[in-house]
Scaffold this motif. Structure first.
Motif, mmCIF file in Angstrom:
data_model
loop_
_atom_site.group_PDB
_atom_site.id
_atom_site.type_symbol
_atom_site.label_atom_id
_atom_site.label_comp_id
_atom_site.label_asym_id
_atom_site.label_seq_id
_atom_site.Cartn_x
_atom_site.Cartn_y
_atom_site.Cartn_z
ATOM 1 N N ILE A 44 0.969 -1.076 0.012
ATOM 2 C CA ILE A 44 0.073 -0.107 0.047
ATOM 3 C C ILE A 44 0.906 1.144 0.059
ATOM 4 C CG2 ILE A 44 -1.989 1.266 1.098
ATOM 5 C CD1 ILE A 44 -2.476 -1.961 0.198
ATOM 6 N N GLY A 45 0.841 2.040 -0.879
ATOM 7 C CA GLY A 45 1.392 3.369 -0.969
ATOM 8 C C GLY A 45 2.551 3.323 -1.958
ATOM 9 N N HIS A 46 3.351 4.337 -1.819
ATOM 10 C CA HIS A 46 4.586 4.573 -2.514
ATOM 11 C C HIS A 46 5.737 5.257 -1.801
ATOM 12 C CE1 HIS A 46 2.476 3.410 -6.165
ATOM 13 N NE2 HIS A 46 1.351 4.329 -5.821
ATOM 14 N N GLY A 47 6.949 4.738 -1.848
ATOM 15 C CA GLY A 47 8.253 5.329 -0.987
ATOM 16 C C GLY A 47 8.102 4.763 0.336
ATOM 17 N N SER A 48 7.364 5.035 1.267
ATOM 18 C CA SER A 48 7.080 4.390 2.622
ATOM 19 C C SER A 48 5.748 3.548 2.555
ATOM 20 C CB SER A 48 6.992 5.534 3.651
ATOM 21 O OG SER A 48 7.153 5.167 5.009
ATOM 22 N N VAL A 49 5.798 2.484 2.488
ATOM 23 C CA VAL A 49 4.534 1.756 2.441
ATOM 24 C C VAL A 49 4.383 0.785 3.476
ATOM 25 C CG1 VAL A 49 5.357 1.508 -0.207
ATOM 26 C CG2 VAL A 49 5.830 -0.252 1.466
ATOM 27 N N ALA A 50 3.118 0.217 3.539
ATOM 28 C CA ALA A 50 2.388 -0.664 4.310
ATOM 29 C C ALA A 50 2.425 -2.085 3.612
ATOM 30 C CB ALA A 50 1.052 -0.372 4.706
ATOM 31 N N VAL A 51 2.674 -3.276 4.217
ATOM 32 C CA VAL A 51 2.588 -4.678 3.423
ATOM 33 C C VAL A 51 1.569 -5.392 4.344
ATOM 34 C CG1 VAL A 51 3.615 -6.774 2.969
ATOM 35 C CG2 VAL A 51 4.710 -4.573 2.645
ATOM 36 N N ILE A 52 0.615 -5.975 3.791
ATOM 37 C CA ILE A 52 -0.559 -6.706 4.401
ATOM 38 C C ILE A 52 -0.032 -8.292 4.077
ATOM 39 C CG2 ILE A 52 -2.903 -7.381 4.575
ATOM 40 C CD1 ILE A 52 -3.443 -4.220 3.846
ATOM 41 N N ASP A 53 -0.338 -9.096 5.079
ATOM 42 C CA ASP A 53 -0.145 -10.375 4.842
ATOM 43 C C ASP A 53 1.194 -10.813 3.904
ATOM 44 O OD1 ASP A 53 -2.082 -11.143 6.561
ATOM 45 O OD2 ASP A 53 -3.674 -11.710 5.112
ATOM 46 N N PRO A 54 2.256 -10.657 4.565
ATOM 47 C CA PRO A 54 3.398 -11.067 3.762
ATOM 48 C C PRO A 54 3.527 -12.426 3.433
ATOM 49 C CG PRO A 54 3.998 -9.575 5.484
ATOM 50 C CD PRO A 54 2.660 -10.251 5.938
ATOM 51 N N GLY A 55 3.020 -13.353 3.885
ATOM 52 C CA GLY A 55 2.776 -14.942 3.308
ATOM 53 C C GLY A 55 4.085 -15.658 3.968
ATOM 54 N N PRO A 56 4.350 -16.736 3.436
ATOM 55 C CA PRO A 56 5.198 -17.851 3.704
ATOM 56 C C PRO A 56 6.526 -17.365 3.591
ATOM 57 C CG PRO A 56 4.568 -18.353 1.646
ATOM 58 C CD PRO A 56 3.755 -17.084 1.853
ATOM 59 N N VAL A 57 7.482 -17.914 4.338
ATOM 60 C CA VAL A 57 8.845 -17.796 4.288
ATOM 61 C C VAL A 57 9.477 -18.695 3.050
ATOM 62 C CG1 VAL A 57 11.217 -17.974 5.219
ATOM 63 C CG2 VAL A 57 9.098 -17.234 6.649
ATOM 64 N N ASP A 58 9.458 -18.253 1.900
ATOM 65 C CA ASP A 58 9.906 -19.032 0.884
ATOM 66 C C ASP A 58 10.874 -18.242 -0.236
ATOM 67 O OD1 ASP A 58 8.954 -20.809 -1.491
ATOM 68 O OD2 ASP A 58 9.084 -19.096 -2.516
ATOM 69 N N PRO A 59 11.958 -18.822 -0.597
ATOM 70 C CA PRO A 59 12.965 -17.930 -1.047
ATOM 71 C C PRO A 59 12.454 -17.118 -2.319
ATOM 72 C CG PRO A 59 13.990 -19.897 -0.474
ATOM 73 C CD PRO A 59 12.476 -20.106 -0.296
ATOM 74 N N ALA A 60 11.924 -17.899 -3.161
ATOM 75 C CA ALA A 60 11.473 -17.241 -4.450
ATOM 76 C C ALA A 60 10.434 -16.244 -4.201
ATOM 77 C CB ALA A 60 10.784 -18.172 -5.361
ATOM 78 N N HIS A 61 9.827 -16.093 -3.081
ATOM 79 C CA HIS A 61 8.718 -15.238 -2.835
ATOM 80 C C HIS A 61 9.457 -14.210 -2.142
ATOM 81 C CE1 HIS A 61 5.039 -13.444 -1.414
ATOM 82 N NE2 HIS A 61 5.408 -13.652 -0.196
ATOM 83 N N ILE A 62 10.300 -14.454 -1.286
ATOM 84 C CA ILE A 62 11.121 -13.165 -0.649
ATOM 85 C C ILE A 62 11.735 -12.241 -1.739
ATOM 86 C CG2 ILE A 62 13.027 -12.762 0.817
ATOM 87 C CD1 ILE A 62 12.367 -15.229 2.469
ATOM 88 N N GLU A 63 12.374 -13.029 -2.755
ATOM 89 C CA GLU A 63 13.163 -12.433 -3.724
ATOM 90 C C GLU A 63 12.215 -11.617 -4.369
ATOM 91 O OE1 GLU A 63 15.604 -13.491 -7.755
ATOM 92 O OE2 GLU A 63 15.292 -15.320 -6.280
ATOM 93 N N ALA A 64 11.074 -11.924 -4.832
ATOM 94 C CA ALA A 64 10.170 -11.091 -5.626
ATOM 95 C C ALA A 64 9.503 -10.065 -4.816
ATOM 96 C CB ALA A 64 8.755 -12.044 -5.762
ATOM 97 N N LEU A 65 9.259 -10.252 -3.458
ATOM 98 C CA LEU A 65 9.013 -9.092 -2.553
ATOM 99 C C LEU A 65 10.206 -8.377 -2.521
ATOM 100 C CD1 LEU A 65 7.101 -10.483 0.383
ATOM 101 C CD2 LEU A 65 6.139 -8.801 -1.330
ATOM 102 N N ASP A 66 11.303 -8.384 -2.600
ATOM 103 C CA ASP A 66 12.427 -7.634 -2.467
ATOM 104 C C ASP A 66 12.697 -6.698 -3.810
ATOM 105 O OD1 ASP A 66 13.229 -8.227 -0.018
ATOM 106 O OD2 ASP A 66 14.902 -9.598 -0.604
ATOM 107 N N ARG A 67 12.292 -7.334 -4.757
ATOM 108 C CA ARG A 67 12.102 -6.944 -6.118
ATOM 109 C C ARG A 67 11.109 -5.608 -6.308
ATOM 110 N NH1 ARG A 67 12.850 -11.918 -8.552
ATOM 111 N NH2 ARG A 67 10.729 -11.726 -9.211
#
Length: 304
Positions: free
Chosen positions: A45-68
């Protein structure tokens, strides 16, 4: 039975960050399954300084996608709808990476019943937010305002989050477009769930964004169909009891006769939640000490 106008088709790719509105983006985790549909939808949610809702599971591919997706941005708030393994495990690692806090309602009130089948992706045992939110509490960030709505039913600690700027609701597992929500006693409670469905319906949100699956673009009639479906199930239960079928398994065999029998154990927990609610309403009675029991016998209550 009442018909729910399910919506299941939508465009997504794992690892891709999709812009859904001026303030909302989504990344879907690669954890599809019978309780997660295509996977966990993580909302930014938002831009620059954002909120994240339900980050999900600890999965390497998912973590990489969120970092991008979050490259060049800072997370100020991590909101969690509830404590299941498809929603909350990445919350604290993500918050720690960005120097943020995790927000949620708190621990569940009761462990879910065991029984014949596991009805969820599983519990994030011991999950505890850094900051416990209050019902209707307001949180503000850069260009966004989020209101926490405590919506017990699916779990005792379930929270939906309203984005005021777009009159939209992140509905977690409270309302989903692709399926009904699992209500499994004792932590799940049908009476609470029905009350909170009506409450969300009456807020007249323009759109719902569930954690799993596509958006619900006409929420009020959709939620009413959810409610009508649950009321019809209660009518079926009362009819079964009137015909002398006094236990959950017999009711399920009749009510779900056209459904794959492998799904009957899961259906039994939903029927049990309805029966407990009917006991609370004084429409059904039981002599069982523990009514959160699939083997308990029930009967129609005597008229007052």
């Amino acid at each position: 039975m009442s018909s729910i106008p399910f919506v299941r088709d939508f465009d997504f790719e794992y690892g891709r960050c999709d812009t859904l509105s001026p303030l909302i983006r989504r990344v879907i985790a690669p954890n599809p399954g019978p309780f997660t549909f295509t996977g966990t939808g993580v909302y930014i949610i938002g831009h620059g300084s954002v909120a994240v809702i339900d980050p999900g599971p600890v999965d390497p591919a998912h973590i990489e996608a969120l970092d991008r997706a979050l490259e060049g941005e800072t997370v100020s708030h991590v909101f969690v709808t509830h404590h299941h393994l498809d929603h909350s495990p990445l919350a604290h690692p993500l918050a720690a990476r960005h120097g943020a806090k995790v927000y949620g309602f708190g621990p569940q009130q009761a462990a879910p019943a065991g029984g014949e089948v596991r009805l969820e992706a599983g519990d994030d045992v011991g999950f505890q937010p850094d900051i416990e939110v209050g019902d209707e509490e307001i949180f503000r960030g850069k260009g966004w305002t989020i209101e926490a709505l405590h919506t017990p039913g699916h779990t005792s600690n379930h929270v939906c989050y309203a984005l005021h700027e777009e009159n939209t609701l992140f509905s977690g597992d409270h309302v989903m477009g692709w399926s009904t929500s699992v209500i499994s006693p004792p932590d799940g409670h049908m009476g609470d769930y029905l009350y909170q469905l009506e409450r969300v319906r009456d807020r007249n949100f323009a759109r719902l964004w569930p954690t799993h699956g596509p958006s619900i673009d006409d929420p009020r009639p959709f939620i009413q169909a959810y409610i009508d479906h649950r009321r019809a199930r209660e009518d079926q239960i009362l009819a079964c009891l009137a015909d002398g079928h006094d236990n959950i398994r017999d009711m399920v065999a009749i009510m779900y006769a056209d459904v794959d029998k492998r799904l009957h154990p899961a259906a039994a927990h939903s029927v049990l939640a309805h029966v407990i609610h009917l006991v609370e309403l004084g429409k059904v009675a039981s002599d069982a000490v523990d009514q959160v029991d699939l083997s308990a016998a029930f009967r129609l209550a005597e008229p007052a």
